[in-house]
Design a protein around this motif. Structure first.
Motif, short mmCIF file in Angstrom:
data_model
loop_
_atom_site.label_atom_id
_atom_site.label_comp_id
_atom_site.label_asym_id
_atom_site.label_seq_id
_atom_site.Cartn_x
_atom_site.Cartn_y
_atom_site.Cartn_z
N UNK A 1 -8.39 15.03 -0.31
CA UNK A 1 -7.56 14.18 0.36
C UNK A 1 -6.50 13.59 -0.36
N UNK A 2 -6.45 13.83 -2.24
CA UNK A 2 -5.60 12.77 -2.65
C UNK A 2 -4.67 13.85 -2.24
N UNK A 3 -4.87 15.13 -2.20
CA UNK A 3 -3.73 15.91 -2.69
C UNK A 3 -3.03 15.83 -1.13
N UNK A 4 -3.24 16.02 0.07
CA UNK A 4 -2.61 14.81 1.28
C UNK A 4 -2.21 13.35 0.77
N UNK A 5 -2.67 12.78 0.28
CA UNK A 5 -2.28 11.22 -0.37
C UNK A 5 -0.96 11.68 -0.90
N UNK A 6 -1.08 12.36 -1.99
CA UNK A 6 0.47 12.63 -3.13
C UNK A 6 1.91 13.31 -2.19
N UNK A 7 1.47 14.31 -0.87
CA UNK A 7 1.97 15.26 0.33
C UNK A 7 2.64 13.51 0.62
N UNK A 8 2.35 13.48 1.01
CA UNK A 8 2.90 11.80 2.47
C UNK A 8 3.23 10.63 1.74
N UNK A 9 3.23 10.63 0.27
CA UNK A 9 3.47 9.00 -0.05
C UNK A 9 4.59 9.17 -1.01
N UNK B 1 -3.25 1.43 12.40
CA UNK B 1 -2.77 2.24 10.78
C UNK B 1 -1.26 2.66 11.74
N UNK B 2 -0.91 2.99 13.30
CA UNK B 2 0.42 2.94 13.70
C UNK B 2 0.98 1.43 13.83
N UNK B 3 0.72 0.29 13.66
CA UNK B 3 1.24 -0.53 13.59
C UNK B 3 1.62 -0.86 12.25
N UNK B 4 0.93 -0.62 11.10
CA UNK B 4 1.51 -0.21 9.95
C UNK B 4 2.71 0.20 9.38
N UNK B 5 2.74 1.69 10.17
CA UNK B 5 3.51 2.45 10.37
C UNK B 5 4.59 1.66 10.60
N UNK B 6 5.13 1.05 11.98
CA UNK B 6 5.85 0.92 12.62
C UNK B 6 6.63 -0.24 12.05
N UNK B 7 6.51 -0.64 11.73
CA UNK B 7 6.65 -2.01 10.54
C UNK B 7 6.73 -2.06 9.13
N UNK C 1 0.80 -0.79 0.18
CA UNK C 1 -0.59 0.01 -0.20
C UNK C 1 1.07 1.05 0.08
N UNK C 2 0.56 1.88 -0.90
CA UNK C 2 0.96 3.70 -0.46
C UNK C 2 0.76 4.44 0.94
N UNK D 1 3.07 5.95 5.49
CA UNK D 1 2.47 6.55 5.96
C UNK D 1 1.96 6.07 5.94
N UNK D 2 0.23 7.02 7.22
CA UNK D 2 -1.02 6.84 7.41
C UNK D 2 -1.46 8.41 7.66
N UNK D 3 -2.82 8.80 7.47
CA UNK D 3 -3.49 9.83 7.48
C UNK D 3 -4.71 9.12 8.46
N UNK D 4 -5.10 9.56 9.73
CA UNK D 4 -5.97 9.36 10.66
C UNK D 4 -7.37 10.26 10.77
N UNK D 5 -8.72 10.00 10.47
CA UNK D 5 -9.55 11.35 10.54
C UNK D 5 -10.14 11.55 11.80
#
Length: 358
Positions: free
Chosen positions: A350-358, A88-94, A73-74, A98-102
């Motif tokens: 939301x798409x702009x945020x995904x692009x920025x963090x990935x 989501x934090x577990x995904x990041x650690x392993x 996943x991106x 990046x993860x977004x949280x709403x």
């Protein structure tokens, strides 16, 4: 872009409205060309046994996804800070992804205040997130000020209204279709049948309205999650109150269009998307001065009343019903607000945020 969405609320054929706003966003992302997978809890039932069972199943499924395909996943997008953000934090650690949280409101206004440990986890998730999305302005301010999350990684993006679904139908025609008798003035509420939605105050207010305008009928549309509270409401009710089980969104749009006024008397509300959906159906909205509603309904987009005050609520409903000029003003301002909160515009942000963090 490959996106994994985690949510502790997601609809199923048996529970079509449970977390429907998350599914709507997922479907909009797919329409925008993204590859989206979802791991969500689809069972809204409460009780200790149900809660333990469904959360264990959800956590296990997420861990299996992490082990076997977590790196593909991106971006990971978690809905609700705690508990979903933990996964989501577990995904990041392993995986380092990046993860977004709403944050939707209840996770900050209620869950984080349950005990110091949950507050601590909430703070940790918000700090570790690549970006935090708040669905409303009040929520944005609270996360910024109380949790010290900087504005450069914090955005206000609500779930957006699907204007292809929530559109205005001619009132007379749609009332006939819904079998609302001629001469009736429908007042409509849509949401879960729970105390926090202000339904006790709404039912009490309706009694006053009914005395002055006998032609008014109240329609409460939503799931009764707490049978004891539903029985309490039954005891409060007078004549002219109708309960309707949860409906598909296209049917909700018809009821909103049929309404003379839409009322959302919540005690707490992160944003109040259902109010925007009513605006999109060209129906005047009355809401309480709480959370995101304070900002959503200001500037003449709706009528604001204090929370948990049935007398003030009754007064507002009567005022709107009796004033055609006010109705038209609310409809015009509401249409503008609905346009501003079009789902397509929210997805672009939301798409702009995904692009920025990935």
């Amino acid at each position: 872009m490959k996106i994994l969405v985690l949510s502790n609320m997601y609809p199923s054929p048996a529970h079509k409205t449970f977390g429907i706003f998350v599914k709507n966003q997922v479907e909009a992302l797919k329409e925008a060309g993204h590859e989206v997978e979802v791991i969500g809890i689809t069972n809204p039932l409460t009780g200790k046994k149900n809660v333990i069972s469904k959360y264990l199943r959800w956590i296990t499924e997420t861990k299996m996804k992490l082990i076997f395909s977590g790196r593909k996943y991106d971006v990971i997008h978690a809905h609700y800070v705690f508990p979903t953000g933990l996964l989501a934090l577990l995904f990041k650690k392993i995986t380092g992804k990046p993860f977004v949280v709403t944050a939707h409101g209840g996770d900050i206004d209620r869950m984080a205040k349950k005990n110091p440990k949950i507050r601590q986890w909430t703070e940790k998730i918000l700090q570790e997130a690549s970006h935090v999305v708040a669905v409303g302005e009040a929520l944005y301010q609270e996360i910024n000020e109380d949790y010290q999350i900087s504005k450069d990684k914090l955005s206000i993006i609500n779930m957006g209204v699907n204007r292809d679904v929530f559109k205005a139908y001619p009132k007379k025609k749609i009332r006939r279709e819904l079998q609302i008798p001629d001469g009736v003035e429908p007042v409509v509420f849509v949401g879960n049948i729970i105390r926090e939605k202000g339904l006790s105050e709404l039912v009490e207010a309706f009694k006053t309205v009914k005395e002055k305008r006998p032609q008014v009928e109240l329609y409460l549309i939503g799931a009764s999650r707490n049978q004891a509270y539903r029985e309490e409401l039954n005891q409060l009710m007078g004549t002219g109150v109708h309960f309707i089980e949860p409906l598909p969104q296209k049917e909700l749009a018809k009821w909103m269009s049929a309404a003379e006024v839409f009322v959302l008397p919540s005690h707490i509300e992160g944003f109040g998307l259902v109010a925007v959906e009513a605006m999109s159906c060209h129906t005047p909205v009355i809401g309480t001065e709480v959370g995101g509603l304070r900002y959503l309904l200001r500037d003449g987009s709706g009528v604001l009343v204090p929370a948990q005050q049935s007398a003030r609520l009754a007064e507002a409903i009567i005022t709107v019903l009796e004033n055609d000029d006010l109705k038209q003003q609310l409809i015009e301002k509401g249409e503008q607000k609905a346009s501003e909160n079009d789902e397509k515009k929210m997805i672009a942000k939301l798409e702009r945020i995904y692009q920025q963090i990935s």
